[in-house]
Design a protein around this motif. Structure first.
Motif, PDB file in Angstrom:
ATOM      1  N   GLY A 267     -34.215 -73.932  99.834  1.00  0.00           N
ATOM      2  CA  GLY A 267     -32.859 -73.497  99.511  1.00  0.00           C
ATOM      3  C   GLY A 267     -31.878 -73.674 100.666  1.00  0.00           C
ATOM      4  O   GLY A 267     -32.254 -73.621 101.829  1.00  0.00           O
ATOM      5  N   VAL A 268     -30.617 -73.873 100.314  1.00  0.00           N
ATOM      6  CA  VAL A 268     -29.580 -73.980 101.341  1.00  0.00           C
ATOM      7  C   VAL A 268     -29.387 -72.617 102.006  1.00  0.00           C
ATOM      8  O   VAL A 268     -29.642 -71.576 101.401  1.00  0.00           O
ATOM      9  CB  VAL A 268     -28.238 -74.473 100.750  1.00  0.00           C
ATOM     10  CG1 VAL A 268     -28.334 -75.921 100.288  1.00  0.00           C
ATOM     11  CG2 VAL A 268     -27.771 -73.569  99.615  1.00  0.00           C
ATOM     12  N   SER A 269     -28.899 -72.638 103.237  1.00  0.00           N
ATOM     13  CA  SER A 269     -28.787 -71.386 104.001  1.00  0.00           C
ATOM     14  C   SER A 269     -27.773 -70.429 103.376  1.00  0.00           C
ATOM     15  O   SER A 269     -27.809 -69.237 103.620  1.00  0.00           O
ATOM     16  CB  SER A 269     -28.396 -71.674 105.450  1.00  0.00           C
ATOM     17  OG  SER A 269     -27.156 -72.343 105.498  1.00  0.00           O
ATOM     18  N   ARG A 270     -26.897 -70.963 102.545  1.00  0.00           N
ATOM     19  CA  ARG A 270     -25.944 -70.088 101.860  1.00  0.00           C
ATOM     20  C   ARG A 270     -26.681 -69.061 101.003  1.00  0.00           C
ATOM     21  O   ARG A 270     -26.213 -67.939 100.833  1.00  0.00           O
ATOM     22  CB  ARG A 270     -25.025 -70.970 100.995  1.00  0.00           C
ATOM     23  CG  ARG A 270     -23.984 -70.220 100.206  1.00  0.00           C
ATOM     24  CD  ARG A 270     -23.035 -71.187  99.514  1.00  0.00           C
ATOM     25  NE  ARG A 270     -22.166 -70.488  98.601  1.00  0.00           N
ATOM     26  CZ  ARG A 270     -21.414 -71.083  97.685  1.00  0.00           C
ATOM     27  NH1 ARG A 270     -21.422 -72.402  97.585  1.00  0.00           N
ATOM     28  NH2 ARG A 270     -20.644 -70.371  96.890  1.00  0.00           N
ATOM     29  N   PHE A 271     -27.831 -69.457 100.477  1.00  0.00           N
ATOM     30  CA  PHE A 271     -28.555 -68.571  99.571  1.00  0.00           C
ATOM     31  C   PHE A 271     -29.926 -68.125 100.081  1.00  0.00           C
ATOM     32  O   PHE A 271     -30.458 -67.123  99.612  1.00  0.00           O
ATOM     33  CB  PHE A 271     -28.735 -69.254  98.206  1.00  0.00           C
ATOM     34  CG  PHE A 271     -27.431 -69.648  97.558  1.00  0.00           C
ATOM     35  CD1 PHE A 271     -26.538 -68.678  97.125  1.00  0.00           C
ATOM     36  CD2 PHE A 271     -27.072 -70.975  97.428  1.00  0.00           C
ATOM     37  CE1 PHE A 271     -25.322 -69.025  96.548  1.00  0.00           C
ATOM     38  CE2 PHE A 271     -25.870 -71.343  96.851  1.00  0.00           C
ATOM     39  CZ  PHE A 271     -24.979 -70.364  96.413  1.00  0.00           C
ATOM     40  N   VAL A 272     -30.508 -68.903 100.971  1.00  0.00           N
ATOM     41  CA  VAL A 272     -31.892 -68.623 101.399  1.00  0.00           C
ATOM     42  C   VAL A 272     -31.964 -68.670 102.920  1.00  0.00           C
ATOM     43  O   VAL A 272     -31.563 -69.656 103.527  1.00  0.00           O
ATOM     44  CB  VAL A 272     -32.861 -69.665 100.785  1.00  0.00           C
ATOM     45  CG1 VAL A 272     -34.290 -69.375 101.235  1.00  0.00           C
ATOM     46  CG2 VAL A 272     -32.778 -69.673  99.263  1.00  0.00           C
ATOM     47  N   LYS A 273     -32.494 -67.614 103.524  1.00  0.00           N
ATOM     48  CA  LYS A 273     -32.520 -67.522 104.985  1.00  0.00           C
ATOM     49  C   LYS A 273     -33.896 -67.902 105.552  1.00  0.00           C
ATOM     50  O   LYS A 273     -34.832 -68.147 104.804  1.00  0.00           O
ATOM     51  CB  LYS A 273     -32.118 -66.103 105.443  1.00  0.00           C
ATOM     52  CG  LYS A 273     -30.729 -65.683 104.945  1.00  0.00           C
ATOM     53  CD  LYS A 273     -29.613 -66.617 105.431  1.00  0.00           C
ATOM     54  CE  LYS A 273     -28.266 -66.246 104.820  1.00  0.00           C
ATOM     55  NZ  LYS A 273     -27.235 -67.284 104.963  1.00  0.00           N
ATOM     56  N   GLU A 274     -33.984 -67.892 106.872  1.00  0.00           N
ATOM     57  CA  GLU A 274     -35.223 -68.270 107.565  1.00  0.00           C
ATOM     58  C   GLU A 274     -36.409 -67.401 107.108  1.00  0.00           C
ATOM     59  O   GLU A 274     -36.236 -66.222 106.812  1.00  0.00           O
ATOM     60  CB  GLU A 274     -35.035 -68.115 109.085  1.00  0.00           C
ATOM     61  CG  GLU A 274     -36.196 -68.648 109.897  1.00  0.00           C
ATOM     62  CD  GLU A 274     -35.981 -68.458 111.413  1.00  0.00           C
ATOM     63  OE1 GLU A 274     -35.333 -67.479 111.810  1.00  0.00           O
ATOM     64  OE2 GLU A 274     -36.484 -69.298 112.191  1.00  0.00           O
ATOM     65  N   ALA A 275     -37.583 -68.007 107.050  1.00  0.00           N
ATOM     66  CA  ALA A 275     -38.846 -67.308 106.743  1.00  0.00           C
ATOM     67  C   ALA A 275     -38.835 -66.629 105.371  1.00  0.00           C
ATOM     68  O   ALA A 275     -39.457 -65.599 105.166  1.00  0.00           O
ATOM     69  CB  ALA A 275     -39.166 -66.279 107.831  1.00  0.00           C
ATOM     70  N   SER A 276     -38.146 -67.231 104.425  1.00  0.00           N
ATOM     71  CA  SER A 276     -37.957 -66.562 103.130  1.00  0.00           C
ATOM     72  C   SER A 276     -39.214 -66.563 102.259  1.00  0.00           C
ATOM     73  O   SER A 276     -39.250 -65.880 101.246  1.00  0.00           O
ATOM     74  CB  SER A 276     -36.819 -67.221 102.370  1.00  0.00           C
ATOM     75  OG  SER A 276     -37.214 -68.523 102.015  1.00  0.00           O
ATOM     76  N   LEU A 277     -40.235 -67.345 102.625  1.00  0.00           N
ATOM     77  CA  LEU A 277     -41.425 -67.375 101.772  1.00  0.00           C
ATOM     78  C   LEU A 277     -42.444 -66.309 102.149  1.00  0.00           C
ATOM     79  O   LEU A 277     -43.515 -66.234 101.563  1.00  0.00           O
ATOM     80  CB  LEU A 277     -42.101 -68.749 101.819  1.00  0.00           C
ATOM     81  CG  LEU A 277     -41.265 -69.957 101.396  1.00  0.00           C
ATOM     82  CD1 LEU A 277     -42.172 -71.134 101.080  1.00  0.00           C
ATOM     83  CD2 LEU A 277     -40.398 -69.656 100.191  1.00  0.00           C
ATOM     84  N   GLU A 278     -42.102 -65.504 103.135  1.00  0.00           N
ATOM     85  CA  GLU A 278     -43.111 -64.567 103.642  1.00  0.00           C
ATOM     86  C   GLU A 278     -43.677 -63.658 102.546  1.00  0.00           C
ATOM     87  O   GLU A 278     -44.885 -63.417 102.490  1.00  0.00           O
ATOM     88  CB  GLU A 278     -42.527 -63.724 104.787  1.00  0.00           C
ATOM     89  CG  GLU A 278     -43.626 -62.893 105.400  1.00  0.00           C
ATOM     90  CD  GLU A 278     -43.213 -62.209 106.691  1.00  0.00           C
ATOM     91  OE1 GLU A 278     -42.440 -62.801 107.468  1.00  0.00           O
ATOM     92  OE2 GLU A 278     -43.675 -61.083 106.906  1.00  0.00           O
ATOM     93  N   ALA A 279     -42.803 -63.185 101.673  1.00  0.00           N
ATOM     94  CA  ALA A 279     -43.278 -62.276 100.624  1.00  0.00           C
ATOM     95  C   ALA A 279     -44.313 -62.955  99.735  1.00  0.00           C
ATOM     96  O   ALA A 279     -45.230 -62.308  99.208  1.00  0.00           O
ATOM     97  CB  ALA A 279     -42.102 -61.802  99.781  1.00  0.00           C
ATOM     98  N   TYR A 280     -44.164 -64.252  99.556  1.00  0.00           N
ATOM     99  CA  TYR A 280     -45.104 -64.987  98.704  1.00  0.00           C
ATOM    100  C   TYR A 280     -46.435 -65.228  99.416  1.00  0.00           C
ATOM    101  O   TYR A 280     -47.462 -65.407  98.805  1.00  0.00           O
ATOM    102  CB  TYR A 280     -44.525 -66.360  98.337  1.00  0.00           C
ATOM    103  CG  TYR A 280     -43.261 -66.306  97.515  1.00  0.00           C
ATOM    104  CD1 TYR A 280     -43.309 -66.520  96.142  1.00  0.00           C
ATOM    105  CD2 TYR A 280     -42.028 -66.075  98.101  1.00  0.00           C
ATOM    106  CE1 TYR A 280     -42.158 -66.488  95.373  1.00  0.00           C
ATOM    107  CE2 TYR A 280     -40.872 -66.042  97.344  1.00  0.00           C
ATOM    108  CZ  TYR A 280     -40.932 -66.247  95.984  1.00  0.00           C
ATOM    109  OH  TYR A 280     -39.796 -66.216  95.234  1.00  0.00           O
TER     110      TYR A 280
END
Ligand code: ADP
Ligand code: SF4
Length: 692
Positions: A267-280
């Motif tokens: 995802g683009v940074s406008r919507f998704v930030k660094e390390a966003s897959l951690e929960a998964y």
């Protein structure tokens, strides 16, 4: 400089089956817009990553057989001897720098219509092409499955012959294998359908057979999704995927884990930030002893060590951060953290795949240019003369020119009208969600401020007389562009005859400068990228009723190329923006705006207190023209000053995206005092024609 010992963990070797990565930096497979079409360009790009310290460097999706062809999107392929030879260019360069090379074997299924090879595409069942091409797949029967397994095995052997150290079984991203896995797409009644065990069977067979074929020398990686969906919310819906990974846990040598929603994953940074897959990722390492890699647009070494130390992953996977800075590992290793060129998450690199052209990066103008222009991201030739260069304008074009000229050792004078550096980047990074775009300015400013040969003059709006008085050897104009307020653009090729009054018609420049409307506002978008949608968000934050009108059939249609269109559309709906597509603004009188249907020409009125036009920009090139005129006037008077060159670049030459301005600044700096053939500025990579 020595590195912070806290980061030592990133430089530990990690064993992957029969091979060992020298560190934890793993360039996961990513597309480049190059693929088999441009083998020397892609080999040099991957080789540069290895030179920059990436312990593992992978291909893009690599087709195993002509029955899986994705043109016009440039994929890699391992079909024949010619492909082996082409890939050897890459693996040799990766090995030269101590890296491991990985090949992501790929079968498209319903995602590929085989428009190039004309083979019939196959999938788990007869299903429509996934990207809207009016072709259906053939349902694979048992003999097709046997053939597929043979193709995969033979491609794995070709990968080994090409020198790859890691061979993938690619079982996600809505390609063929993920359709076998999912109960949503797999309706088979044979041993490849029904129970979980049956649906996993083909992936299991391919892992086993790949290990059998190449496992003596090559590690076998599996790319798999941690979840089975959960569009939008960002909360994982793991579904059966945990069980599937448990069933196969110890079979591969490495798990490359991502998520089902590709647009969130990258995802683009406008919507998704660094390390966003951690929960998964929370459960993955607890169910396998094999090394695990995932992505997360990691640019901060602190985030990286946190992921490793907390046992989330073993490798720091990266696509975009390795594009923006191929030398990211080396910089961390050498304690040069402040020199990292951080990805801004704009996804302009992805346009290369979307549009079938070599990738470009907003932060790294050298990406894709390693072979054809001989550009190195960290090295640049010393200056070719003792000339002084006056750069006017500190937007992305002027800043990058200054940085690179400064690196070459030129004396540079940078004049900027504003009280701060950055031009449009400084303005746009204030808009909702775009704060990371400020990295374009920060990376360059950090370097320039340390250069004794660069002088910066802020709050200096230069006139032509000022410029001539400075008597610089070279003058570079990078004064940018301004948005038009007259409705002219792609649809209305001439300015509207009725649009006003002026104090009720705004542009993005006005909004960014802080002008605020007070009532219902129409945003007219004939630009089709992000700007209209972020302006809509700004106005909705003030609770103003907003209608966004576009002649296109969807909002932010270019956002499809950067994979953000759906997220933009969702955001606009969530914040309560009314969207009217297929209509163009044709007049506004201060109370009523008229919109014209693009198909029928029928007019539709709407009452609004203000209009914001997001259509096109006017190059701010007055200064360039005035200096040009002075040079003509001076040319008769021999004793008067003449610069050796006057050049304009970036938006003041031709308004475009930030990446284009950065590229223009970089190219100017590279080419100054060099011999360049203006008709052929670079080499052209062409396919190897090799039989057998
Ligand atoms: P680009 O994208 O091409 O780099 P920008 O619009 O981001 O262009 O930046 C242009 C910069 O030039 C702005 O910061 C603007 O203030 C500056 N500028 C424009 N005209 C002058 C001038 N006459 N003297 C000094 N700076 C100027
Ligand atoms: Fe990152 Fe944008 Fe460069 Fe892609 S183009 S690597 S998203 S900065």
């Amino acid at each position: 400089m020595s590195r912070d010992p806290r980061y030592d963990v990133l430089f530990e070797p990690v064993k992957i089956g029969p091979v060992t990565a020298k560190n934890r930096f793993y360039q996961v497979p990513h597309c480049t817009g190059l693929g088999w079409v441009r083998p020397r360009m892609v080999a040099a790009l991957r080789g540069m990553k290895a030179e920059g310290g990436w312990g593992v460097v992978c291909t893009e999706y690599c087709s195993i057989h002509p029955a899986s062809d994705d043109l016009p999107h440039p994929y890699a392929s391992l079909w024949d001897q010619g492909d082996i030879k082409a890939h050897t260019l890459m693996t040799d360069q990766v090995h030269e720098h101590g890296g491991l090379a990985g090949a992501e074997l790929w079968v498209g299924g319903s995602s590929s219509a085989n428009l190039f090879t004309n083979e019939v595409a196959m999938d788990v069942s007869s299903m429509p092409n996934a990207v809207g091409i009016p072709y259906q797949t053939r349902a694979m029967d048992k003999s097709d499955i046997r053939e597929l397994r043979r193709w995969h095995r033979e491609a794995a052997l070709r990968a080994k012959a090409a020198g790859f150290d890691i061979v993938y079984v690619y079982a996600t991203h809505h390609y063929l294998l993920s359709h076998f896995l999912s109960s949503k797409t797999n309706n088979r009644t044979d041993e490849y359908g029904g129970s979980l065990e049956n649906r996993v069977r083909l992936v299991r067979e391919l892992i086993e057979e790949t290990k059998d074929a190449v496992g003596d020398k090559c590690a076998v990686a599996v790319r798999f999704s941690a979840d089975e969906g959960g569009e939008g919310s960002g909360n994982p819906i793991i579904g059966e995927h945990r069980e599937m990974i448990e069933m196969l846990a110890e079979l591969p040598d490495l798990w490359d884990i991502n998520i089902n929603d590709y647009h969130r994953e990258m995802g683009v940074s406008r919507f998704v930030k660094e390390a966003s897959l951690e929960a998964y990722m929370s459960y993955v390492k607890s169910i396998t002893t094999k090394p695990v890699v995932t992505v997360g647009r990691f640019t901060s070494p602190d985030t990286m060590i946190s992921q490793i130390n907390r046992g989330i992953v073993d490798f720091i996977g990266a696509a975009r951060p390795s594009i923006a800075d191929p030398f990211l590992p080396k910089k961390i290793e050498e304690g040069r953290i402040d020199e990292i060129r951080e990805c801004i998450g704009c996804n302009n690199c992805y346009v290369g795949d979307s549009k079938a052209t070599p990738l470009r990066c907003t932060q790294n103008p050298t990406i894709g240019e390693e072979w054809r222009r001989g550009w190195h991201p960290e090295k640049i030739d010393p200056k070719g003369s003792d000339s002084t260069v006056l750069v006017i304008g500190s937007g992305p074009a002027g800043l990058e020119a200054t940085r690179s000229l400064g690196n070459r050792g030129y004396n540079v004078l940078l004049a900027e009208a504003d009280s701060h550096l950055g031009g449009r980047v400084s303005r746009e990074c204030q808009l909702p969600g775009l704060s990371e775009w400020g990295r374009v300015r920060d990376y360059r400013t950090n370097q320039i401020l340390k250069m004794p040969n660069v002088d910066i003059y802020l709050e200096n709006r230069m006139t032509a007389d000022d410029v001539m008085a400075m008597e610089a050897d070279h003058i570079l104009i990078a004064t940018g562009a301004k948005w038009k307020a007259n409705g002219q653009g792609n649809y209305n090729t001439q300015p509207l005859t009725e649009i006003g009054p002026a104090d009720q018609v705004y542009t993005p420049d006005d909004i960014m400068a802080g002008h605020r409307q007070t009532g219902p506002t129409l945003i007219y978008d004939d630009d089709h990228y992000y700007m209209a949608s972020v302006i809509a968000e700004v106005l909705r934050q003030k609770d103003l009723p907003v209608t966004l009108v576009t002649p296109e059939s969807m909002v932010s249609s270019w956002g499809d190329m950067t994979s953000e269109q759906a997220q933009i559309n969702r955001r606009l709906l969530e914040v309560g923006v009314e969207i009217i597509t297929a209509h163009a603004l044709v007049s506004y009188n201060g109370t009523e705006a008229q919109m014209e249907c693009k198909y029928t020409g029928k007019l539709k009125p709407i009452n609004v207190d203000a209009v914001v036009t997001v259509t096109m920009r006017t190059p701010d090139d007055d200064l360039f023209r005035e200096i040009e005129q002075k040079m003509i006037e001076n040319s008769d008077k021999k004793e008067n000053y003449q610069p050796k060159s006057l050049t304009r670049i970036g938006d003041c030459e031709a308004p475009a995206i930030i990446a284009a301005a950065v590229f223009a600044g970089h190219r100017y700096a590279r080419e100054l005092d060099t011999e360049v053939d203006p008709d052929n500025r670079m080499k052209y990579d062409r396919v190897f024609y090799e039989d057998g």
